[in-house]
Write an enzyme that holds these catalytic residues in place. Structure first.
Site, mmCIF file in Angstrom:
data_model
loop_
_atom_site.group_PDB
_atom_site.id
_atom_site.type_symbol
_atom_site.label_atom_id
_atom_site.label_comp_id
_atom_site.label_asym_id
_atom_site.label_seq_id
_atom_site.Cartn_x
_atom_site.Cartn_y
_atom_site.Cartn_z
ATOM 1 N N ASP A 78 44.324 13.140 47.007
ATOM 2 C CA ASP A 78 45.169 12.245 45.903
ATOM 3 C C ASP A 78 44.343 10.855 45.664
ATOM 4 O O ASP A 78 44.202 10.421 44.611
ATOM 5 C CB ASP A 78 46.469 12.037 46.155
ATOM 6 C CG ASP A 78 47.309 13.723 46.116
ATOM 7 O OD1 ASP A 78 46.738 14.407 45.274
ATOM 8 O OD2 ASP A 78 48.388 13.471 46.448
ATOM 9 N N TYR A 106 54.118 15.375 42.155
ATOM 10 C CA TYR A 106 54.833 14.900 43.249
ATOM 11 C C TYR A 106 54.901 13.309 42.984
ATOM 12 O O TYR A 106 53.958 12.741 42.339
ATOM 13 C CB TYR A 106 53.905 14.986 44.554
ATOM 14 C CG TYR A 106 54.385 15.755 45.586
ATOM 15 C CD1 TYR A 106 54.475 16.976 45.546
ATOM 16 C CD2 TYR A 106 55.156 15.193 46.475
ATOM 17 C CE1 TYR A 106 55.376 17.617 46.298
ATOM 18 C CE2 TYR A 106 56.092 15.889 47.511
ATOM 19 C CZ TYR A 106 55.996 17.231 47.568
ATOM 20 O OH TYR A 106 56.730 17.925 48.381
#
Ligand SMILES: [Cu+2]
Length: 659
Positions: free
Chosen positions: A306, A389
């Site tokens: 990420d 998320y």
């Protein structure tokens, strides 16, 4: 100070004027090129502050990657002080591409055909969510391309949860430069392919918004709200922030923000009157690795980096008063660039506020007289949304010299529908009707460049820290220990990078300390800060697993390296489509000495996520984190001088509370 919009614009203009910038090039990132640490340590009030940018670009025409450094103080061709081709490197994906990919896919006849075959004709209800690849799972014929793969999701209604219904057994593979559709990839298993169709998918409770739930969860009503809770500070907050310099209680810290890391804490100092003591030079999150641990068709390519592949700064969202933060808040904006190098602002990106933190210390003497101090904590936070998320990041400064960091993971888990009668695979947990969520892990790598009590009397003096590992040991029964009560501590220095990778040991209550052997406290011990690691998680990888070879940093919860300005990204500068680590394992391979020098402490922590039904359809925050506590940094409790609580029988009585 982070780059301003004007500086980012100038950076782009300088590159354009230099002639390097072709029409087909895109910016993967533009960040402040921070001065070398040696220069920062030698910097004195009044010295010039160099303002340079580092841009990473790639050319959509030939997929070549470049890095450029521009000096904003110079003009013309001289302003671009570095322009370099990075062979075989694939830079991070951008937010623009993520949107462009979805649009391009939805316009493609073969995509529409594949969706229609599953009953998906209203494309407004479809989310095509593009992910990056690790090299090991890229189709061989396209490994020289900038390659994306897209998940397919279906909303129940236009405002419904985008991740409510996975369209199983179907992925699209595309060239991110040309947006050419390279493959419609379908599961070989016919039953799993079939369950992706609208009329075959299970009736899950995929919604999380109260107005949508009654339709899918009969009898659902909203709970009676609790009594109001207002947090007010009539005189305003107890901190000040001027040009990014936060001052609160005994703490001072410069707040930075980069596209890749999001929030960065620079020059974290404990300031007591005239006395300034350094604690941290630069603290941030340097990588996040999220491997899904389910080898099925739907999930085997799901290995997100990420930070390195997307950028936590780029994923940062605006915060809202009363929702994300409560109380007397001050916000800072973040300025980023899009893939054309144009600046844009994320308003309210960083939240600054104080919280009451319960009791700081207390004692009730035999007469019933209680002495109490309340703890206040300074919270510096930002929220990043990475597709399904969210990561809510909180750094906390405490009055007793501790610094803690918490990450609250929330958002929506990835799920997979099961064909009727099929058992849940062992690699996941059933969370709804014929629907499982795969096991996965979120590894966060914190880069903690601590400089504990650096010598400030000599400008530019290099830090002299040593990291030691501290184990508690139960001594055997014997002479001097007849009852077997003796517990001692064993302190072992991490002497060189050959010993860099450390492991947790719960049986020894293991901690680590960053000590300064050149500085002693009143009791003769080196001053130190200790690292506590309650959220270390095991990597659970075969060392030869391709995914592990991309980021062996996740194999150990603690690492120590010798500081180098260019050692920032522990899974490599560009982990997108990587096959092998070019970060941590290379840095430590030269076995540099680590004693009484400038060391960097790395902590890998995270969420070992074996899903629970309670994590669905939206996950309650799962908090993980670590703390840095002074350990002989002070000579005694540094909070004896904290003012007694106001009101309620305190104050005039010197801080005594009465029952
Ligand atoms: Cu998770």
């Amino acid at each position: 100070m982070p780059l301003s919009a004007a500086e980012l614009t100038r950076s782009r203009e300088l590159l354009a004027a230099s002639g390097h910038l072709a029409e087909t090039m895109r910016f993967a990132s533009v960040a402040l090129a921070e001065p070398p640490k040696a220069e920062l340590l030698a910097w004195r009030e009044g010295d010039p502050v160099p303002r340079r940018t580092r841009s990473v670009l790639w050319d959509r025409a030939d997929n070549r990657t470049y890095t450029a450094v521009s000096d904003l103080a110079r003009d013309g061709a001289e302003a671009v002080v570095e322009w370099r081709h990075l062979p075989d490197e694939v830079p991070n994906f951008t937010v623009d591409e993520w949107h462009e990919a979805e649009e391009a896919l939805k316009a493609h006849p073969r995509v529409r055909e594949a969706l229609a075959a599953r009953g998906l004709t209203d494309l407004d209800l479809v989310l095509l969510d593009t992910w990056t690849y690790g090299r090991e799972v890229m189709p061989e014929q396209w490994r020289d391309r900038r390659l994306g793969w897209a998940d397919v999701w279906r909303r129940e209604t236009p405002s419904g949860s985008p991740y409510a219904h996975p369209v199983s057994g179907l992925k699209f593979v595309l060239d991110m430069n040309t947006f050419e559709l390279l493959a419609v990839d379908e599961d070989d298993d016919e039953a799993r392919r079939a369950v992706g169709a609208v009329d075959a998918s299970p009736a899950v409770v995929g919604e999380y918004e109260a107005d949508l739930l009654p339709a899918v969860l009969p009898g659902f009503t909203v709970r009676e709200p609790l009594a109001p809770l207002d947090i007010t500070q009539p005189d305003g907050p107890g901190f000040s922030v001027v040009d990014g310099l936060l001052t609160w209680d005994r703490w001072q810290v410069r707040l930075g923000f980069t596209p890749r890391e999001g929030l960065v804490l620079h020059q974290l100092d404990w300031v007591d009157g005239e006395q300034r003591r350094t604690v941290g030079h630069r603290l941030s999150f340097a990588e996040m690795v999220v491997p899904y641990r389910d080898p099925s068709f739907d999930h085997y390519r799901r290995t997100a980096y990420d930070i390195g592949e997307w950028g936590l700064g780029y994923m940062t969202t605006s915060l809202e008063l009363g929702c994300d933060c409560l109380g007397e808040i001050r916000y800072l904006d973040a300025v980023l660039t899009d893939s054309r190098g144009e600046p844009y602002t994320v308003t309210n990106a960083i939240c600054l506020h104080e919280e009451d933190d319960g009791v700081l210390w207390k004692h009730v003497d035999a007469s019933g007289r209680a002495a109490v101090r309340r703890a206040r904590v300074m919270v510096i936070s930002f929220h990043a949304t990475v597709a399904n998320y969210e990561y809510l990041v909180y750094w906390r400064l405490h009055q007793d010299g501790a610094v803690s960091c918490e990450v609250r993971a929330t958002g929506i888990m990835v799920t997979t529908p099961l064909p009727p009668g099929e058992a849940t695979p062992a690699t996941g947990v059933l969370v709804d009707e014929r629907t499982y969520a795969p096991n996965h892990q979120h590894f966060i790598v914190a880069r903690l460049d601590l400089d504990v009590d650096r010598d400030l009397s000599t400008p530019g003096a290099a830090p002299t820290n040593t990291v030691v590992e501290v184990d508690s040991v139960a001594e055997p029964v014997g002479p001097g220990n007849p009852y077997g009560l003796a517990v001692t501590t064993r302190t072992t220095p991490v002497r060189s990078e050959a010993e860099s990778a450390r492991s947790t040991n719960a049986a020894a209550a293991r901690t680590w300390k960053v000590t300064n052997p050149q500085r002693r406290n009143a009791h003769g011990a080196p001053v130190a800060y200790a690292l506590h690691t309650p959220s270390a998680i095991p990597a659970l990888f075969d060392p030869e697993a391709p995914q592990f070879r991309r980021a062996p940093v996740i194999g150990n919860p603690v690492w120590v390296t010798r500081h180098h300005d260019d050692e920032l990204w522990p899974a490599g500068d560009n982990p997108t489509q990587s096959a092998e680590d070019t970060g941590m394992s290379r840095w430590v391979s030269d076995d540099e000495p680590l004693e009484s020098t400038d060391v960097v402490l790395w902590h890998v922590f995270g969420i070992h996520h074996v899903p629970r039904p309670e994590d669905w359809p939206v996950m309650p925050c799962d908090p993980v984190g670590f703390s840095l506590t002074p350990s002989g940094f002070f000579d005694r409790n540094p909070t004896l001088d904290v003012a007694p609580p106001r009101g309620h029988g305190a104050g005039a009585d010197g801080g005594h509370c009465h029952a």
